[in-house]
Scaffold this motif. Structure first.
Motif, PDB file in Angstrom:
ATOM      1  N   PHE A 212      62.873  42.274  43.170  1.00 18.37           N
ATOM      2  CA  PHE A 212      61.445  42.065  43.420  1.00 18.37           C
ATOM      3  C   PHE A 212      60.709  43.397  43.334  1.00 18.37           C
ATOM      4  N   GLU A 213      59.478  43.358  42.799  1.00 19.56           N
ATOM      5  CA  GLU A 213      58.682  44.581  42.680  1.00 19.56           C
ATOM      6  C   GLU A 213      57.205  44.232  42.601  1.00 19.56           C
ATOM      7  N   ILE A 214      56.373  45.020  43.305  1.00 22.38           N
ATOM      8  CA  ILE A 214      54.921  44.934  43.154  1.00 22.38           C
ATOM      9  C   ILE A 214      54.514  46.129  42.300  1.00 22.38           C
ATOM     10  N   ARG A 215      53.961  45.860  41.134  1.00 21.48           N
ATOM     11  CA  ARG A 215      53.620  46.948  40.231  1.00 21.48           C
ATOM     12  C   ARG A 215      52.160  46.857  39.795  1.00 21.48           C
ATOM     13  N   GLU A 216      51.675  47.933  39.214  1.00 17.35           N
ATOM     14  CA  GLU A 216      50.345  47.958  38.623  1.00 17.35           C
ATOM     15  C   GLU A 216      50.490  47.660  37.135  1.00 17.35           C
ATOM     16  N   SER A 217      49.975  46.513  36.722  1.00 16.35           N
ATOM     17  CA  SER A 217      50.036  46.143  35.307  1.00 16.35           C
ATOM     18  C   SER A 217      48.672  46.353  34.668  1.00 16.35           C
ATOM     19  N   LYS A 218      48.661  46.478  33.338  1.00 16.19           N
ATOM     20  CA  LYS A 218      47.429  46.789  32.614  1.00 16.19           C
ATOM     21  C   LYS A 218      47.295  45.874  31.400  1.00 16.19           C
ATOM     22  N   ILE A 219      46.072  45.447  31.143  1.00 14.98           N
ATOM     23  CA  ILE A 219      45.782  44.625  29.968  1.00 14.98           C
ATOM     24  C   ILE A 219      44.433  45.066  29.415  1.00 14.98           C
ATOM     25  N   ALA A 220      44.344  45.176  28.100  1.00 14.89           N
ATOM     26  CA  ALA A 220      43.084  45.502  27.437  1.00 14.89           C
ATOM     27  C   ALA A 220      42.929  44.615  26.205  1.00 14.89           C
ATOM     28  N   GLY A 261      33.014  41.723  20.222  1.00 18.63           N
ATOM     29  CA  GLY A 261      33.173  43.155  20.056  1.00 18.63           C
ATOM     30  C   GLY A 261      33.154  43.917  21.364  1.00 18.63           C
ATOM     31  N   ASP A 262      32.707  43.270  22.454  1.00 17.43           N
ATOM     32  CA  ASP A 262      32.779  43.912  23.773  1.00 17.43           C
ATOM     33  C   ASP A 262      34.242  44.118  24.149  1.00 17.43           C
ATOM     34  N   LYS A 263      34.505  45.198  24.873  1.00 16.70           N
ATOM     35  CA  LYS A 263      35.894  45.547  25.215  1.00 16.70           C
ATOM     36  C   LYS A 263      36.077  45.524  26.724  1.00 16.70           C
ATOM     37  N   LEU A 264      37.248  45.073  27.140  1.00  7.18           N
ATOM     38  CA  LEU A 264      37.587  44.988  28.556  1.00  7.18           C
ATOM     39  C   LEU A 264      38.975  45.566  28.795  1.00  7.18           C
ATOM     40  N   GLY A 265      39.098  46.320  29.862  1.00 11.35           N
ATOM     41  CA  GLY A 265      40.393  46.831  30.309  1.00 11.35           C
ATOM     42  C   GLY A 265      40.516  46.590  31.801  1.00 11.35           C
ATOM     43  N   VAL A 266      41.680  46.198  32.265  1.00 10.55           N
ATOM     44  CA  VAL A 266      41.859  45.888  33.681  1.00 10.55           C
ATOM     45  C   VAL A 266      43.226  46.344  34.164  1.00 10.55           C
ATOM     46  N   ILE A 267      43.260  46.926  35.351  1.00 11.38           N
ATOM     47  CA  ILE A 267      44.496  47.284  36.049  1.00 11.38           C
ATOM     48  C   ILE A 267      44.573  46.383  37.269  1.00 11.38           C
ATOM     49  N   ALA A 285      41.209  48.202  39.204  1.00 13.33           N
ATOM     50  CA  ALA A 285      40.196  48.961  38.477  1.00 13.33           C
ATOM     51  C   ALA A 285      39.909  48.223  37.175  1.00 13.33           C
ATOM     52  N   ALA A 286      38.694  48.389  36.672  1.00  7.93           N
ATOM     53  CA  ALA A 286      38.330  47.677  35.449  1.00  7.93           C
ATOM     54  C   ALA A 286      37.261  48.450  34.694  1.00  7.93           C
ATOM     55  N   GLU A 287      37.198  48.179  33.389  1.00  3.30           N
ATOM     56  CA  GLU A 287      36.211  48.824  32.518  1.00  3.30           C
ATOM     57  C   GLU A 287      35.644  47.797  31.556  1.00  3.30           C
ATOM     58  N   TYR A 288      34.316  47.838  31.389  1.00  2.00           N
ATOM     59  CA  TYR A 288      33.631  46.946  30.448  1.00  2.00           C
ATOM     60  C   TYR A 288      32.782  47.798  29.516  1.00  2.00           C
ATOM     61  N   SER A 289      32.966  47.617  28.201  1.00  3.46           N
ATOM     62  CA  SER A 289      32.234  48.410  27.207  1.00  3.46           C
ATOM     63  C   SER A 289      31.448  47.494  26.289  1.00  3.46           C
ATOM     64  N   HIS A 290      30.154  47.799  26.151  1.00  2.00           N
ATOM     65  CA  HIS A 290      29.286  47.100  25.209  1.00  2.00           C
ATOM     66  C   HIS A 290      28.614  48.154  24.334  1.00  2.00           C
ATOM     67  N   ARG A 291      29.019  48.198  23.073  1.00  2.00           N
ATOM     68  CA  ARG A 291      28.541  49.214  22.148  1.00  2.00           C
ATOM     69  C   ARG A 291      28.814  50.608  22.716  1.00  2.00           C
ATOM     70  N   GLU A 292      27.760  51.384  23.011  1.00  5.56           N
ATOM     71  CA  GLU A 292      27.975  52.746  23.491  1.00  5.56           C
ATOM     72  C   GLU A 292      27.938  52.844  25.011  1.00  5.56           C
ATOM     73  N   THR A 293      27.746  51.718  25.684  1.00  4.39           N
ATOM     74  CA  THR A 293      27.642  51.718  27.149  1.00  4.39           C
ATOM     75  C   THR A 293      28.953  51.278  27.768  1.00  4.39           C
ATOM     76  N   THR A 294      29.440  52.051  28.736  1.00  7.96           N
ATOM     77  CA  THR A 294      30.693  51.730  29.420  1.00  7.96           C
ATOM     78  C   THR A 294      30.469  51.733  30.925  1.00  7.96           C
ATOM     79  N   LYS A 295      30.913  50.675  31.581  1.00  8.16           N
ATOM     80  CA  LYS A 295      30.836  50.549  33.030  1.00  8.16           C
ATOM     81  C   LYS A 295      32.256  50.519  33.593  1.00  8.16           C
ATOM     82  N   GLN A 296      32.472  51.283  34.645  1.00  7.77           N
ATOM     83  CA  GLN A 296      33.783  51.328  35.291  1.00  7.77           C
ATOM     84  C   GLN A 296      33.636  51.020  36.778  1.00  7.77           C
TER      85      GLN A 296
END
Length: 495
Positions: A212-220, A261-267, A285-296
């Motif tokens: 068993f393990e609790i880990r930080e996984s990532k998807i983009a 075309g919007d991009k998403l990344g999540v931990i 943690a998460a990140e959302y990008s629309h064109r040149e604007t990025t929100k974290q």
């Protein structure tokens, strides 16, 4: 029977007595000549010649199946065991049979210890509860709507003893297959877990640190159709997709505002068991990008226990308004700020606050951190609580039906604390709360006044958050490259 000695081995060839070789026609007799003697001719040469030719003939006949052959081959080492070759049937390959020293009972083993085979973690459904103060196994399973599963589980005395005291903030995961408890995992850390499994003889519990393990996984990923479709194809659960919508609720409407075309990344927090993901929980943690604007956004828990998602790059976003606009949840504004006709006396008079109608007994909340300046009866206001706040600001709450028990003058209150209950005391025509916002004694419109801002975190919390956010931002930056690689190719026009 004849025996022939060859270097390194002895071969014994047995030919049955009833075997008769075919007679060959004799050639015409010739006059015998005396052989010439030679000093180099060995007297054993005729014997070796006959033996080799006989061996070739016998092997050829054995291959054709004309005669059965039994042989025994001894190894050069006198201490080695003798290998018996089975009788070879025509057209069958030779086989060497050797006894193996195997245990009488086969058993599965894990981490070097014999144990029962673990049930399949991929069957059925997994549910999880983060334990709170006072939780027992019964209350935790009841919260998961699995209360009927507690009784058979606790029949085992050893399991009941291990799960008698549950630690707050620990996790309890339960696997249910066909309405039956298959496995239960109680974990207080990243790896160590008490695992209860269903067997043919009842439940078995054991502490494990390897499965068993609790880990930080990532998807983009890049949005090509919708966040539901593309998120699921990338590996996100429905719960994580809903959380992302909450995290970025002030930036974009995930149901209508996302663009191709919007991009998403999540931990996120990922619970792994037997090498597979069985449950995904919090977005870390998460990140959302629309064109040149990025929100974290980064998840962080404050000293008062409240958890939220904060932007790590803009100090202005680490501040918040110090006051709420209204003191009741779900109240309806029944009278505004400014001049109005008095509902009781009928003449025009300035209304120094706002009225919010709500059922009698509805809790009234402090709109900001402060200190009780006055609590009691005050003329036409009826039962009143007045609070003192920062920057010379005071708030007043009137017409209460009663005060919170134990609250008194000089007591400190936090934003959102209950201070009393909606009523109709004093000069009033119905159940409501009269709310006033004053700056240095002068009444202001609570709905439109510019509210002061305060830091969300103390200096100590701010440093802790910056350290934590720095590591998360580095991972989100790497994820952005993954999302970019997932972007659809641009359309090509022309030839």
């Amino acid at each position: 029977m004849q025996r022939y000695n060859l270097p390194g081995n002895s071969i014994e060839i047995v030919i049955p007595g009833d075997y008769k070789p075919k007679q060959m026609k004799s050639a015409p007799s010739l006059p015998k000549k005396s052989p010439k003697s030679s000093p180099h001719t060995s007297p054993k040469k005729p014997l070796r010649y006959i033996a080799s030719r006989s061996l070739f003939i016998v092997c050829g006949l054995a291959t054709l199946g004309n005669i059965p052959v039994y042989s025994m081959i001894s190894t050069p080492d006198a201490t080695s065991s003798v290998l018996n070759l089975t009788e070879v049937e025509s057209g069958s390959p030779a086989q060497v049979l050797q006894d193996l020293n195997l245990p009488a009972v086969a058993s599965e083993s894990f981490s070097g210890f014999a144990m029962d085979i673990l049930p399949d973690a991929q069957q059925g459904n997994w549910k999880m509860r983060t334990l709170v103060e006072g939780d027992t196994l019964e209350t935790a399973l009841d919260a998961l709507k699995l209360s009927k599963l507690a009784k058979p589980l606790l029949k085992d005395a050893a399991i009941a003893q291990e799960l008698e005291t549950l630690k707050p903030d620990a996790a309890l995961l339960v696997q249910v297959v066909d309405d039956q408890l298959q496995q239960l995992i109680y974990t207080k850390g990243k790896n160590n877990a008490y695992i209860v499994s269903s067997t043919d003889n009842g439940f078995v519990g054991k502490w494990e640190s390897d499965v068993f393990e609790i880990r930080e996984s990532k998807i983009a990923f890049t949005v090509k159709h919708s966040i539901q479709r593309d998120g699921k194809e990338a590996g996100l659960s429905n719960s994580l997709i809903r959380q992302l919508g909450h995290v970025f609720r002030q930036d974009v409407d995930f149901k209508k505002g996302l663009k191709v075309g919007d991009k998403l990344g999540v931990i996120f927090e990922d619970y792994q068991y037997q090498g597979a993901s069985i449950y995904t929980d919090k977005v870390l943690a998460a990140e959302y990008s629309h064109r040149e604007t990025t929100k974290q956004r980064v998840r962080f828990t404050l000293e008062d226990g409240k958890t939220d998602y904060f932007s790590p790059n803009a100090d202005t976003e680490l501040k918040r308004t110090a006051f709420d606009r209204t003191p009741v949840a779900g109240g309806r504004m029944s009278s505004g700020f400014g001049m109005r006709r008095h509902p009781v006396f009928g003449f025009r008079k300035a209304h120094a606050g706002q009225d919010f109608a709500a059922p009698r007994g509805t809790p009234i909340h402090a709109t900001a951190d402060g200190q009780v300046k006055f609590l009691g009866r005050q003329g036409g206001y009826g039962n009143v609580v007045e609070l003192r706040h920062i920057n010379g600001i005071t708030t007043l709450y009137g017409h209460m039906s009663g005060f919170k028990q134990g609250l008194g003058s000089g007591h400190s209150v936090k934003r959102g604390d209950v201070i009393g209950y909606v009523g109709s005391t004093g000069t009033s025509t119905g159940n409501h709360v009269h709310y006033e916002y004053r700056m240095n004694g002068v009444a202001q419109n609570p709905v439109s006044v510019d509210l002061p801002q305060v830091g969300i975190m103390s200096a100590k919390e701010m440093q802790q958050f910056k350290n934590h956010a720095s590591a998360m931002i580095q991972q989100l930056t790497e994820l952005r490259k993954v999302a970019a690689a997932d972007a659809p190719a641009p359309k090509q026009n022309g030839g």
